[in-house]
Design an enzyme around this catalytic site. Structure first.
Site, PDB file in Angstrom:
ATOM      1  N   ASP A 196       0.986  -1.249  -0.094  1.00 50.85           N
ATOM      2  CA  ASP A 196      -0.037  -0.028  -0.141  1.00 50.85           C
ATOM      3  C   ASP A 196       1.116   1.163   0.038  1.00 50.85           C
ATOM      4  OD1 ASP A 196      -2.301   1.520   0.109  1.00 50.85           O
ATOM      5  OD2 ASP A 196      -2.994   0.456   1.769  1.00 50.85           O
ATOM      6  N   ASP A 198      -8.299   3.932  -3.619  1.00 44.87           N
ATOM      7  CA  ASP A 198      -9.139   4.336  -2.673  1.00 44.87           C
ATOM      8  C   ASP A 198     -10.211   4.943  -3.232  1.00 44.87           C
ATOM      9  OD1 ASP A 198      -7.525   3.145  -0.752  1.00 44.87           O
ATOM     10  OD2 ASP A 198      -6.773   4.861   0.121  1.00 44.87           O
ATOM     11  N   GLU A 235       2.979   5.260  -4.097  1.00 48.48           N
ATOM     12  CA  GLU A 235       3.196   6.122  -5.071  1.00 48.48           C
ATOM     13  C   GLU A 235       4.733   6.721  -4.844  1.00 48.48           C
ATOM     14  OE1 GLU A 235       0.563   6.169  -2.893  1.00 48.48           O
ATOM     15  OE2 GLU A 235      -0.880   5.113  -4.460  1.00 48.48           O
TER      16      GLU A 235
END
Length: 669
Positions: free
Chosen positions: A384, A454, A387
């Site tokens: 997770d 998300d 980025e």
């Protein structure tokens, strides 16, 4: 004299054309089958080692180069290019049709152009802000560039940022309906303008222009060449094609095991269950909190006995209070700020982020994960915050081991995934399946499942995700998924959300990876002084949580997925062998049907099945376009249709419109 009549004064070295003009040097050469690579720089030096994540294709001895008075041409299989005396570069197919032509603005006799096709603005000695312009073609369609919840299917007319953010994943490759693929080999922050007056590729900070253009007779042919030079996914293990259960979040070992046991008790096949974030002692310690997870090894053993794999969330964030922070700081294993404090994310404190571009940092993090997870039996990781997520998005204030954030940031998700892929490979693992929130060129070869981040729990979001998945399909990544039901909000007792979850499950069963996740209402009161209370579990998110009607439909959907596993694995084997995506746009299989280039709310699932999800609340019918060139059979009632027409079909809540191609049949009903 017009610039196009300038004398060609470049040279040929081996299979490479070298052109040099005032303030620039450029190389043009073959790169694999039916492909050409162009590089140029204002520094007058080409950095040959900057391949980033590209693979080296087989050497090509079929190249044909000819030099004329005012130009040089190069031909490699199905693609041909010319370099004019002034440095202009144009590309053609073997039929002589123009594919891509550089765009110089306002060429006036005896005067410099108002804008060159290749613009360099100096940032430092060897780093430039770069813009590359091509002529626009009004009849051209574009697809790819990763995933972006922008509700656009055909990207023609769009401007797309080249950067990584939650819900947005940049993969700098586009497929053109003119029969070519364009790979921008540059991890810099930038943008693409696929507008009606030009096509423009921009890098905010880079040493050189570097791109590859490849051609093929079909979309499949182009993707095969693209994945030859960026890599292909391994064959998906059969178990990974099953149903994945996840929510934000199971707070304790006892809670998670209770859910797995309930699936077992109800006889519902379950492939994977997930331990989400803040199961750890502190960000940057990468280990279970023994207060809530007292026996991880025993938990994994019990799940294994039920045929369920355990996936564990990993974040790259490192808290200054972490037991690893001091050592990682001393060894430069953290991303640093160019100015100010090296804290880029606020979540229960100011957080630093491990520098995945540093091989030492990758080894360090894997060593912790191996000791605290892998050695306990955990063999799936949810990568997770990939980025990485920073606040604010001031990329120029990031200092990676590889360089400044403006120049390097887009490669971070690849290096993050590489941390765990390399570590697991070294341990002898052959079935590596890790979930990741962002990707870049070549990520597919690291055994990653890309998910769309998300996203909201709305019908609008469902429609956008379908288009995002089809763009990803054209970027070489065959393992893709969404949060079924959306991530943010959605109340299990709300009638509209119950309908949404059913429709999303019907879509999800025909996604490459079949995974439920979400942060459901109602939310508990948060206590910032208690990480467990602050990062609490939302409302229930198991398939029996949404009422009896939804439960009955979802159970049958899961059974359909189980019956389709042999077909799915067959398609996954093809994806691994040739780069052919399992879920793909209609034009992939029907490139001769012009109508398919504008339809982004249907897709092919493998070569035999057309899927038409319902994405409107309350809809009980939908219009379906059946591509020309074949006949179609309604999978539910056997009714036959000729291709090349739109039809209206029934779509009651329990039914997703599905059509077999010709006389194909799959075990759906």
């Amino acid at each position: 004299m017009l610039a196009t009549k300038n004398k060609f004064e470049g040279k040929v070295k081996g299979n490479r054309i070298i052109w040099e003009g005032e303030g620039e040097v450029a190389w043009l050469e073959p790169y694999g089958k039916d492909a050409l690579r162009f590089r140029s720089s204002k520094s007058l030096r080409i950095a040959e080692g900057l391949n980033w994540t590209l693979l080296n294709p087989e050497a090509n001895d079929q190249t044909k180069i000819k030099v004329f008075a005012n130009r040089a041409t190069i031909e490699n299989g199905k693609i041909r290019a010319e370099v004019l005396g002034d440095g202009t570069v144009n590309y053609f197919n073997v039929q002589g049709e123009a594919l891509l032509q550089e765009s110089w603005m306002d060429f006036r006799s005896g005067m410099p152009p108002m804008r060159r096709a290749r613009e360099f603005s100096t940032i430092s000695s060897d780093v430039f802000e770069i813009s590359l312009y091509f002529k626009a073609n009004k009849d051209e369609h574009f697809y790819g560039l990763g995933q972006d919840p922008n509700d656009c299917f055909d990207l023609k007319g769009s401007t797309v940022e080249l950067l990584q953010k939650n819900t947005k994943s940049t993969i700098p490759f586009v497929y053109s309906s003119k029969g070519y693929g364009f790979l921008w080999n540059n991890p810099a922050i930038g943008r693409v303008e696929l507008t009606n007056n030009h096509t423009m590729w921009q890098a905010k900070a880079a040493k050189q222009i570097d791109y590859i253009i490849m051609v093929g007779a079909t979309p499949a042919g182009v993707l095969e060449k693209f994945t030859e030079i960026t890599g292909r996914a391994p064959v998906l293990p059969e178990w990974a094609a099953g149903f994945w259960q996840c929510k934000l979040r199971y707070e304790t070992q006892a809670e998670l095991l209770a859910v797995a046991r309930e699936y077992k008790k109800r006889g519902i096949p379950l492939a994977v269950i997930v331990v989400d974030y803040f199961h750890w002692t502190q960000q940057g310690e990468w280990k279970f909190d023994p207060k809530y997870w007292p026996d991880p090894k025993g938990m994994v053993k019990e799940l294994d006995a039920m045929g369920v794999r355990l996936m564990v969330s990993i974040w790259p964030t490192v808290d200054p209070r972490s037991e690893n922070y001091a050592e990682m700081t001393k060894k430069n294993f953290l991303i640093r700020a160019e100015k100010g404090l090296s804290a880029f994310f606020m979540f229960l404190g100011p957080e630093s982020i491990y520098d995945a571009t540093h091989s030492g940092a990758r080894d360090f993090v894997w060593a912790k994960a191996k000791k605290n997870y892998y050695d306990l039996g955990v063999k799936m990781f949810w990568l997770d915050e990939a980025e990485p997520e920073i606040r604010p998005y001031d990329y120029d204030n990031l200092r990676y081991y590889l360089g400044n954030g403006q120049e390097m940031s887009n490669i971070y998700p690849y290096m993050y995934a590489k941390t765990f892929y390399d570590g697991m490979k070294a341990e002898g693992e052959t079935e590596i399946v890790n979930l990741v929130r962002c990707a870049w060129l070549g990520s597919q070869r690291l055994g990653v499942v890309l998910w769309s981040g998300d996203i909201a729990s709305t019908f609008e979001s469902l429609r956008k995700q379908m288009k995002a998945g089809l763009h990803i399909a054209m970027c070489g990544i065959p393992w893709w998924t969404t949060d079924i039901g959306g991530f943010l909000f959605g109340h299990p007792d709300d009638p509209e959300f119950r309908e949404l979850i059913v429709r999303w499950f019907q879509f999800g069963v025909f996604c490459p990876i079949f995974r439920l996740h979400g942060f459901r209402l109602p939310y508990k009161e948060m206590d910032i002084n208690d990480s467990l209370a602050y990062c609490h579990s939302g409302g229930p998110n198991e398939i029996w949580s949404f009422g009896e009607e939804a439960y009955g439909i979802i159970k049958e959907v899961i059974n359909v997925r189980e019956r389709l596993k042999p077909y799915i694995i067959e398609q996954m084997e093809l994806a691994s062998e040739k780069g052919t995506p399992v879920m793909r746009p209609l034009f992939f299989d029907f490139p001769e049907d012009e109508a398919t280039y504008t339809i982004g709310d249907e897709f092919m699932f493998g070569p035999e099945l057309l899927v038409a999800p319902v994405t409107l609340y309350g809809a009980r019918t939908r219009v379906v376009y059946l591509p020309a060139g074949t006949n179609w059979v309604n999978a539910k009632n056997g009714k036959k249709y000729a291709g090349g027409q739109s039809i209206t079909v029934d779509a009651p809540l329990e039914l997703i419109p599905l059509f077999f191609k010709n006389s194909a049949h799959l075990p759906i009903y």
